[in-house]
Motif scaffolding. Sequence first.
Motif, PDB file in Angstrom:
ATOM      1  N   PHE A  92      -3.062 -16.976   0.347  1.00 50.74           N
ATOM      2  CA  PHE A  92      -4.634 -17.505   0.143  1.00 50.74           C
ATOM      3  C   PHE A  92      -5.473 -16.842   1.167  1.00 50.74           C
ATOM      4  CE2 PHE A  92      -7.839 -20.646   1.299  1.00 50.74           C
ATOM      5  CZ  PHE A  92      -8.516 -20.518   0.099  1.00 50.74           C
ATOM      6  N   LEU A  93      -5.368 -16.701   2.413  1.00 52.90           N
ATOM      7  CA  LEU A  93      -5.991 -15.957   3.589  1.00 52.90           C
ATOM      8  C   LEU A  93      -6.099 -14.799   3.203  1.00 52.90           C
ATOM      9  CD1 LEU A  93      -4.430 -18.005   6.650  1.00 52.90           C
ATOM     10  CD2 LEU A  93      -6.506 -18.483   5.392  1.00 52.90           C
ATOM     11  N   LYS A  94      -5.129 -13.890   2.809  1.00 50.23           N
ATOM     12  CA  LYS A  94      -5.258 -12.603   2.622  1.00 50.23           C
ATOM     13  C   LYS A  94      -6.449 -12.334   1.323  1.00 50.23           C
ATOM     14  CE  LYS A  94      -2.090  -8.684   2.484  1.00 50.23           C
ATOM     15  NZ  LYS A  94      -1.083  -8.754   3.509  1.00 50.23           N
ATOM     16  N   ARG A  95      -6.340 -13.161   0.309  1.00 49.85           N
ATOM     17  CA  ARG A  95      -7.191 -13.094  -0.785  1.00 49.85           C
ATOM     18  C   ARG A  95      -8.571 -13.429  -0.368  1.00 49.85           C
ATOM     19  NH1 ARG A  95     -10.493 -12.886  -3.443  1.00 49.85           N
ATOM     20  NH2 ARG A  95     -10.899 -13.560  -5.640  1.00 49.85           N
ATOM     21  N   ILE A  96      -8.849 -14.251   0.757  1.00 51.02           N
ATOM     22  CA  ILE A  96     -10.441 -14.297   1.166  1.00 51.02           C
ATOM     23  C   ILE A  96     -10.803 -13.055   1.661  1.00 51.02           C
ATOM     24  CG2 ILE A  96     -11.657 -15.667   2.856  1.00 51.02           C
ATOM     25  CD1 ILE A  96      -9.696 -17.854   3.053  1.00 51.02           C
ATOM     26  N   GLY A 110     -12.755 -10.750  -0.963  1.00 49.45           N
ATOM     27  CA  GLY A 110     -13.885 -10.721  -1.776  1.00 49.45           C
ATOM     28  C   GLY A 110     -13.808 -12.242  -2.242  1.00 49.45           C
ATOM     29  N   PRO A 111     -15.124 -12.648  -2.749  1.00 47.07           N
ATOM     30  CA  PRO A 111     -15.473 -13.975  -3.042  1.00 47.07           C
ATOM     31  C   PRO A 111     -14.321 -14.575  -3.656  1.00 47.07           C
ATOM     32  CG  PRO A 111     -17.214 -12.704  -3.690  1.00 47.07           C
ATOM     33  CD  PRO A 111     -15.952 -11.544  -3.375  1.00 47.07           C
ATOM     34  N   ILE A 112     -14.219 -15.882  -3.267  1.00 46.14           N
ATOM     35  CA  ILE A 112     -13.202 -16.785  -4.019  1.00 46.14           C
ATOM     36  C   ILE A 112     -14.067 -18.080  -4.573  1.00 46.14           C
ATOM     37  CG2 ILE A 112     -11.572 -18.704  -3.593  1.00 46.14           C
ATOM     38  CD1 ILE A 112     -10.045 -16.902  -1.769  1.00 46.14           C
ATOM     39  N   GLY A 118     -27.241 -19.051 -10.886  1.00 44.37           N
ATOM     40  CA  GLY A 118     -28.143 -18.257 -10.450  1.00 44.37           C
ATOM     41  C   GLY A 118     -28.373 -18.216  -9.019  1.00 44.37           C
ATOM     42  N   TRP A 119     -27.752 -19.115  -8.247  1.00 44.73           N
ATOM     43  CA  TRP A 119     -27.864 -19.256  -6.738  1.00 44.73           C
ATOM     44  C   TRP A 119     -26.655 -18.596  -6.027  1.00 44.73           C
ATOM     45  CZ3 TRP A 119     -31.824 -21.102  -4.155  1.00 44.73           C
ATOM     46  CH2 TRP A 119     -32.934 -21.807  -4.807  1.00 44.73           C
ATOM     47  N   VAL A 120     -25.698 -18.179  -6.848  1.00 44.20           N
ATOM     48  CA  VAL A 120     -24.487 -17.699  -6.515  1.00 44.20           C
ATOM     49  C   VAL A 120     -24.530 -16.378  -5.595  1.00 44.20           C
ATOM     50  CG1 VAL A 120     -22.263 -16.723  -6.852  1.00 44.20           C
ATOM     51  CG2 VAL A 120     -22.855 -18.840  -8.005  1.00 44.20           C
ATOM     52  N   GLY A 121     -25.353 -15.521  -6.362  1.00 39.00           N
ATOM     53  CA  GLY A 121     -25.555 -14.133  -5.496  1.00 39.00           C
ATOM     54  C   GLY A 121     -26.228 -14.375  -4.128  1.00 39.00           C
ATOM     55  N   ARG A 122     -27.169 -15.326  -4.093  1.00 41.40           N
ATOM     56  CA  ARG A 122     -28.033 -15.461  -2.856  1.00 41.40           C
ATOM     57  C   ARG A 122     -26.968 -16.022  -1.769  1.00 41.40           C
ATOM     58  NH1 ARG A 122     -33.884 -17.711  -4.546  1.00 41.40           N
ATOM     59  NH2 ARG A 122     -33.058 -18.166  -6.512  1.00 41.40           N
ATOM     60  N   MET A 123     -26.124 -17.121  -2.392  1.00 42.99           N
ATOM     61  CA  MET A 123     -25.050 -17.545  -1.446  1.00 42.99           C
ATOM     62  C   MET A 123     -24.190 -16.607  -0.679  1.00 42.99           C
ATOM     63  SD  MET A 123     -24.400 -21.361  -3.040  1.00 42.99           S
ATOM     64  CE  MET A 123     -25.616 -22.533  -3.122  1.00 42.99           C
ATOM     65  N   LEU A 124     -23.732 -15.669  -1.644  1.00 41.97           N
ATOM     66  CA  LEU A 124     -22.740 -14.608  -1.102  1.00 41.97           C
ATOM     67  C   LEU A 124     -23.582 -13.700  -0.224  1.00 41.97           C
ATOM     68  CD1 LEU A 124     -21.029 -13.752  -4.576  1.00 41.97           C
ATOM     69  CD2 LEU A 124     -20.121 -15.462  -2.714  1.00 41.97           C
ATOM     70  N   ASP A 125     -24.668 -13.382  -0.545  1.00 39.47           N
ATOM     71  CA  ASP A 125     -25.554 -12.584   0.300  1.00 39.47           C
ATOM     72  C   ASP A 125     -25.726 -13.193   1.711  1.00 39.47           C
ATOM     73  OD1 ASP A 125     -25.823 -10.675  -1.385  1.00 39.47           O
ATOM     74  OD2 ASP A 125     -27.726 -11.292  -2.172  1.00 39.47           O
ATOM     75  N   ALA A 126     -25.863 -14.379   1.610  1.00 47.42           N
ATOM     76  CA  ALA A 126     -26.060 -15.222   2.956  1.00 47.42           C
ATOM     77  C   ALA A 126     -24.771 -15.564   3.715  1.00 47.42           C
ATOM     78  CB  ALA A 126     -26.886 -16.711   2.512  1.00 47.42           C
ATOM     79  N   GLY A 127     -23.784 -15.077   3.321  1.00 48.74           N
ATOM     80  CA  GLY A 127     -22.477 -15.153   4.107  1.00 48.74           C
ATOM     81  C   GLY A 127     -21.576 -15.820   3.549  1.00 48.74           C
ATOM     82  N   GLU A 181     -21.242 -14.252 -12.756  1.00 46.16           N
ATOM     83  CA  GLU A 181     -22.216 -13.830 -11.795  1.00 46.16           C
ATOM     84  C   GLU A 181     -21.531 -13.147 -10.735  1.00 46.16           C
ATOM     85  OE1 GLU A 181     -25.587 -14.041 -10.907  1.00 46.16           O
ATOM     86  OE2 GLU A 181     -25.951 -15.033 -12.809  1.00 46.16           O
ATOM     87  N   ILE A 182     -20.399 -13.458 -10.304  1.00 52.39           N
ATOM     88  CA  ILE A 182     -19.555 -12.837  -9.288  1.00 52.39           C
ATOM     89  C   ILE A 182     -18.925 -11.422  -9.899  1.00 52.39           C
ATOM     90  CG2 ILE A 182     -17.358 -12.889  -7.998  1.00 52.39           C
ATOM     91  CD1 ILE A 182     -17.820 -16.049  -7.673  1.00 52.39           C
ATOM     92  N   GLU A 183     -18.570 -11.523 -11.175  1.00 56.36           N
ATOM     93  CA  GLU A 183     -17.985 -10.477 -11.769  1.00 56.36           C
ATOM     94  C   GLU A 183     -19.071  -9.345 -11.877  1.00 56.36           C
ATOM     95  OE1 GLU A 183     -15.909  -9.734 -15.788  1.00 56.36           O
ATOM     96  OE2 GLU A 183     -15.597 -11.373 -15.248  1.00 56.36           O
ATOM     97  N   ALA A 184     -20.157  -9.740 -12.302  1.00 54.30           N
ATOM     98  CA  ALA A 184     -21.622  -8.670 -12.585  1.00 54.30           C
ATOM     99  C   ALA A 184     -21.894  -8.109 -11.226  1.00 54.30           C
ATOM    100  CB  ALA A 184     -22.522  -9.281 -13.308  1.00 54.30           C
TER     101      ALA A 184
END
Length: 310
Positions: free
Chosen positions: A16-20, A23-25, A269-278, A299-302
Motif C-alpha cells: 500500500f505504501l509503495k502504491r501511494i 500516483g493518485p490512489i 470535476g474537483w478531483v484534478g484541482r485536489m490532486l494539483d493542490a497536493g 478524471e484520474i485516468e484522463a
Amino acid sequence: MAAGSAQGSEVMATGFLKRIEQGPILFDGGMGSLLIAQGLASGEAPEPWNVDRRDVVRSAHRAYYEAGADVVTTNTFGGTRLKLGAKGLSDRVVELNRAGADLAVLVRPEGKFVAGDIGPTGKVTGLPGEVSYEELKEIFAEQAGILAGAGVDLLAVETMYGLEEARAAVSAAGATGLPVTATMTFDRKPRGFFTLMGNQPEGCLAALEEAGASVVGANCTLGPEDMLDLLETIRPLTSLPILVQANAGQPELKAGETVYSVKAADFAGWVGRMLDAGAGLVGGCCGTTPEFIRQMALEIEARRDGRGGH
Ligand SMILES: [Zn+2]
C-alpha cells in the motif's frame, strides 16, 4: 501461524505504501446511503448487516472496485465496543468486525486494497463520566486487532472530531503493524477550520503523524469546494501524503429523504484541482456513490493520459 500472518501483513503494508508513491490512489465513497437505499432504518446500526445482509454489503464493495476504487473501506465504522455497546451489541464486536473485513477481503481484486474502517466511539476524553485516553486506546486496539487479523491491508481512522480520540485510535491501529490513514472532520468557521471539539488542522496533523499515521487528511462535513480550501491550508503543514474525502455537498431533506446537493460529474470535476493542490489520495464521503467514484476514476485516468502525452 502468528509469525506467518505478521509476515503477511508486512508484505501488504509495503504494497500500500509503495502504491501511494506511484500516483493518485482512489478510495471508495459512502456506504450508509447505499444501505439506506436497501432498507437500513434511521438510527439502525449498519454493522449487523455484515452478517444478516452480506449480499448487500458485498455488492457495495464490488460496485466500488468495479467503479475504479483502489481501496474499499469495510462496513465497520461503528465497530468499536463503545459504539456497538450503545446499540446493545457489545457482545458482537469480534463477530461483526471479522465479518465486515471478510466481506471486503473476499471481493478484493489483485493489486487493490481493503481499509479496515475505524470511526469515533461517540465518547470524548477528559469529561467526568467519559473515557480516558488509555481506555480509548484499548477499545480501538481491540477493533484494529480484529480487522488486521482478518487480512485488511491498512486501517482507516476517519471522521474523528476530537484530537485525543484520534490520537488514541491511530496509535492503537499502528500497533498492528499495518499502515494507518487518519482523517478528521472539520467544519468551516469564519476564523478557519475547526473540529467539533475545537481542534484546528495545524495541531492535528503534527499530532497524528507523531501517533504513527502514514497518511493524514480530512473527510466528511465539507463539500468539495470547501475541502479544496482546507487541503490548500494543510498541504504546507505536513510532508505526509494527504487523503481527502468530501461529502457530495450539503444534505437537504426532500420529501423525507436526505439528498446531497452536488452531482457525480460536478464532484469529479474537483478531483484534478485536489490532486494539483497536493492530495495523494482522494475518495468520497456522505452522499457519494459508485457513480461518483466511476467518474472520479475517469478524471484520474484522463489526467494520467494527458501527462503521458507531454
Ligand atoms: Zn461523511
